[in-house]
Write a protein that holds these residues in place. Structure first.
Motif, PDB file in Angstrom:
ATOM      1  N   LEU A  57      43.615  42.862  41.247  1.00 53.08           N
ATOM      2  CA  LEU A  57      42.450  43.656  40.847  1.00 53.08           C
ATOM      3  C   LEU A  57      41.732  43.022  39.657  1.00 53.08           C
ATOM      4  O   LEU A  57      40.501  42.963  39.613  1.00 53.08           O
ATOM      5  CB  LEU A  57      42.878  45.081  40.498  1.00 53.08           C
ATOM      6  CG  LEU A  57      43.439  45.926  41.645  1.00 53.08           C
ATOM      7  CD1 LEU A  57      43.892  47.285  41.117  1.00 53.08           C
ATOM      8  CD2 LEU A  57      42.412  46.104  42.758  1.00 53.08           C
ATOM      9  N   CYS A  61      37.747  41.445  39.620  1.00 51.37           N
ATOM     10  CA  CYS A  61      36.708  41.952  38.721  1.00 51.37           C
ATOM     11  C   CYS A  61      36.155  40.887  37.773  1.00 51.37           C
ATOM     12  O   CYS A  61      35.253  41.169  36.988  1.00 51.37           O
ATOM     13  CB  CYS A  61      37.258  43.116  37.892  1.00 51.37           C
ATOM     14  SG  CYS A  61      37.635  44.598  38.844  1.00 51.37           S
ATOM     15  N   GLN A 223      36.038  50.255  35.073  1.00 51.51           N
ATOM     16  CA  GLN A 223      36.267  50.521  36.492  1.00 51.51           C
ATOM     17  C   GLN A 223      37.626  51.203  36.657  1.00 51.51           C
ATOM     18  O   GLN A 223      38.666  50.569  36.509  1.00 51.51           O
ATOM     19  CB  GLN A 223      36.245  49.227  37.293  1.00 51.51           C
ATOM     20  CG  GLN A 223      36.600  49.381  38.770  1.00 51.51           C
ATOM     21  CD  GLN A 223      35.623  50.273  39.505  1.00 51.51           C
ATOM     22  OE1 GLN A 223      34.500  49.867  39.767  1.00 51.51           O
ATOM     23  NE2 GLN A 223      36.029  51.491  39.827  1.00 51.51           N
ATOM     24  N   ILE A 254      37.740  53.848  42.195  1.00 49.38           N
ATOM     25  CA  ILE A 254      38.108  53.228  43.469  1.00 49.38           C
ATOM     26  C   ILE A 254      39.539  53.638  43.797  1.00 49.38           C
ATOM     27  O   ILE A 254      40.447  53.449  42.980  1.00 49.38           O
ATOM     28  CB  ILE A 254      38.001  51.700  43.403  1.00 49.38           C
ATOM     29  CG1 ILE A 254      36.547  51.272  43.160  1.00 49.38           C
ATOM     30  CG2 ILE A 254      38.532  51.064  44.688  1.00 49.38           C
ATOM     31  CD1 ILE A 254      36.387  49.773  42.963  1.00 49.38           C
ATOM     32  N   ARG A 267      38.427  48.899  51.350  1.00 48.78           N
ATOM     33  CA  ARG A 267      37.881  48.030  50.305  1.00 48.78           C
ATOM     34  C   ARG A 267      38.982  47.252  49.594  1.00 48.78           C
ATOM     35  O   ARG A 267      38.827  46.067  49.276  1.00 48.78           O
ATOM     36  CB  ARG A 267      37.085  48.864  49.301  1.00 48.78           C
ATOM     37  CG  ARG A 267      36.379  48.029  48.247  1.00 48.78           C
ATOM     38  CD  ARG A 267      35.527  48.889  47.342  1.00 48.78           C
ATOM     39  NE  ARG A 267      34.794  48.060  46.390  1.00 48.78           N
ATOM     40  CZ  ARG A 267      34.038  48.559  45.412  1.00 48.78           C
ATOM     41  NH1 ARG A 267      33.882  49.872  45.280  1.00 48.78           N
ATOM     42  NH2 ARG A 267      33.421  47.737  44.584  1.00 48.78           N
ATOM     43  N   VAL A 271      40.029  43.119  49.258  1.00 50.10           N
ATOM     44  CA  VAL A 271      40.353  42.438  48.000  1.00 50.10           C
ATOM     45  C   VAL A 271      41.675  41.694  48.128  1.00 50.10           C
ATOM     46  O   VAL A 271      41.790  40.513  47.769  1.00 50.10           O
ATOM     47  CB  VAL A 271      40.410  43.453  46.834  1.00 50.10           C
ATOM     48  CG1 VAL A 271      41.016  42.818  45.583  1.00 50.10           C
ATOM     49  CG2 VAL A 271      39.016  43.999  46.528  1.00 50.10           C
ATOM     50  N   ILE A 278      35.174  42.560  43.242  1.00 54.16           N
ATOM     51  CA  ILE A 278      34.755  43.897  42.824  1.00 54.16           C
ATOM     52  C   ILE A 278      33.694  43.680  41.749  1.00 54.16           C
ATOM     53  O   ILE A 278      34.011  43.229  40.644  1.00 54.16           O
ATOM     54  CB  ILE A 278      35.928  44.724  42.285  1.00 54.16           C
ATOM     55  CG1 ILE A 278      36.986  44.922  43.378  1.00 54.16           C
ATOM     56  CG2 ILE A 278      35.449  46.069  41.746  1.00 54.16           C
ATOM     57  CD1 ILE A 278      38.243  45.610  42.905  1.00 54.16           C
ATOM     58  N   ASP A 279      32.455  43.946  42.083  1.00 56.10           N
ATOM     59  CA  ASP A 279      31.324  43.638  41.201  1.00 56.10           C
ATOM     60  C   ASP A 279      31.174  44.729  40.147  1.00 56.10           C
ATOM     61  O   ASP A 279      30.854  45.869  40.478  1.00 56.10           O
ATOM     62  CB  ASP A 279      30.048  43.514  42.033  1.00 56.10           C
ATOM     63  CG  ASP A 279      28.854  43.073  41.200  1.00 56.10           C
ATOM     64  OD1 ASP A 279      29.041  42.748  40.001  1.00 56.10           O
ATOM     65  OD2 ASP A 279      27.735  43.056  41.754  1.00 56.10           O
TER      66      ASP A 279
END
Length: 281
Positions: A57, A61, A223, A254, A267, A271, A278-279
């Motif tokens: 994650l 990002c 996030q 998320i 989603r 990833v 993840i924008d």
């Protein structure tokens, strides 16, 4: 797998600290796939932190581009930085790890053919994230060095949780008395202007994370991630940009899993399996 790691290609870029890619005979390793098998990494089976979802994650990002220098503070075996490399391609990577044995494994992972093909240059720095001033510069963490800094600091504070009797595990999982302050201090020092600092942490640490961002980074974006749809966030990725004046942003949560399902949400599957970003933009 036990003992020395098999021979690998030469290091892509000379390291500030001389390491070899051997580990103690009593260190049993596994080989674990990341990003759907795009890369495979050596990890200790026990006694040390094992990288997984949080590293993936964090990498997803990170807004790196080909040619950028990414510094991974407290890199462990190098999972987060190497996931950035596999997603973006042709980056320069500096992995900073305190534990010598783990740093050697990170070096071996960087040298693996399936990882090295995504790297323009890479090295491992065996030193403490908490060093400061001239000592930090002499170690190789000089000012205005990096385009991006990433970090997955220890998640627990000794005053709240019992420390593991295993010293290596305790070091990986427990913050020192200074908390996360040194991580932010080092990050802002080594970042170039407009560079980003991206960090993954427990959601209940968010107030302290925001305090530490203040005065150091602008354009702070949070996030949140929850275990399942409809549940409270348990992780956050927080990102700030050096010398930015952009306003604070809190993004929608998320969910890692859909409600009532054991498998990852669509989603998150993208990833983990396909290296989707993840924008946080």
């Amino acid at each position: 797998m036990t003992g020395a790691i098999p021979s690998t290609p030469p290091l892509l870029h000379s390291s500030a600290v001389v390491l070899d890619s051997s580990v103690p005979d009593d260190c049993e390793l596994s080989e674990d796939d990341f990003l759907g098998g795009r890369i495979s990494l050596y990890q200790p089976k026990k006694g040390h932190h094992r990288s997984g979802t949080d590293a993936v994650l964090l990498a997803a990002c990170t807004p790196a581009k080909p040619g950028d220098l990414v510094v991974d503070l407290g890199s462990g075996v190098g999972a987060a930085g190497l996931c950035v490399a596999a997603r973006v391609g042709d980056i320069r990577l500096l992995a900073v790890e305190l534990e010598p044995d783990v740093a050697r494994i990170a070096l071996a992972n960087i040298q693996r053919p399936d990882c090295s093909r995504y790297l323009h240059a890479a090295s491992v720095l065996n030193c403490d994230v908490e060093i400061r001033g001239e000592a930090r510069k002499e170690a190789g963490l000089v000012e205005n060095l990096a385009n991006h800094v990433i970090a997955n600091p220890p998640y627990y504070r000794p005053e709240r949780y019992q420390t593991s009797p295993n010293q290596a595990r305790a070091t990986a999982h427990m913050l020192t008395d200074e908390g996360m302050e040194p991580w932010f201090r080092t990050a802002v020092s080594i970042l170039k202007s407009s560079g980003t600092f991206t960090l993954v942490q427990r959601a209940d640490e968010l107030p302290d994370l925001l305090r530490l961002m203040e005065g150091r980074f602008g354009g702070v974006t949070v996030q949140p991630f929850s275990p399942r749809e409809g549940e409270a966030a348990h992780r956050v990725v927080i990102q700030g940009r050096k010398q930015s004046r952009a306003p604070f942003r809190l993004l929608p949560t998320i969910a890692l899993h859909d409600a009532g399902r054991d498998g990852p949400a669509e989603r998150i599957e993208a990833v983990h399996r396909h290296g989707a970003a993840i924008d946080l933009g």
